[in-house]
Write an enzyme that holds these catalytic residues in place. Sequence first.
Site: not given
Length: 275
Positions: A96, A220, A248
């Site tokens: 991320s 996601d 995610h």
Amino acid sequence: MGHYVEVESGVKVYVEDVGIGQPIVFIHGWPLNSKAFEMQISELALHGFRFIGIDLRGYGKSDKPWAGYDYSTQASDVKAVVDHLGLENIVLAGFSMGGPIAIRYLTKYGEHGVDKLLLMGAAAPLFTQRDDFKIGLRPAEVDDIISQVKKDRPAFLALFANMFFEKKKSDEFLDWFKSLGLEAAAHSTINSAIALRDEDLRDELAGISLPTAIFHGQKDQICRYELGEELEKQIPNSVLVPFKYSGHGINGDEPDRFNEEMIRFLKSSGVKRAE
């Protein structure tokens, strides 16, 4: 084993260090810490790799100064850890927000001493849309997130946890996940969100020549799958590994496959497409 490494005068970051072998340097996402990779630690150690999990400044057990939440400073902190521990032939593994930090590390310090790059649900090359880039959240949506964090951070983290995973999780798991976010400082969370909103790495991708694996969940909701597709287009020696059933949090949604693909990539001589 845990280390505290001084990355600048008066600022120390915490590093979890488990196993023996090639170091895999994990850079966590917003607003978590290195505990988010706990399902990877044993798997790595069993296969002869060394887990290096950094709590970025402002998060987890690390110091929480007012400033330094831009990608360049965070990359500098990672370099300070690498140098302090004498790590060589590392794999940078950015999840991320950790993805753009890993990319910025390569931009600032080059590829010497780095063997591979693993990007997982990366918030790169941009987290927010521009006039010429229509993937991701709108900047105003990140402003709204910042407002929610300021108003009621625990409530926001509960909402965020529900968006993070595609597969249903137990209440106990979600409570644990939310607790990771609460270990961060509020100002760290906000200032990192500003970096996510504003920073642009599009000009930094073409220069990456390392073997690069891009793990991305097709469901996601935070960093859209199209970001992974864009990264594969722009990074020359890369392969996109889609996780069909993941949001995610791919290492939580498909942990067995995630670990299998991770070990396969780490043991490979380059990039190999999943079968």
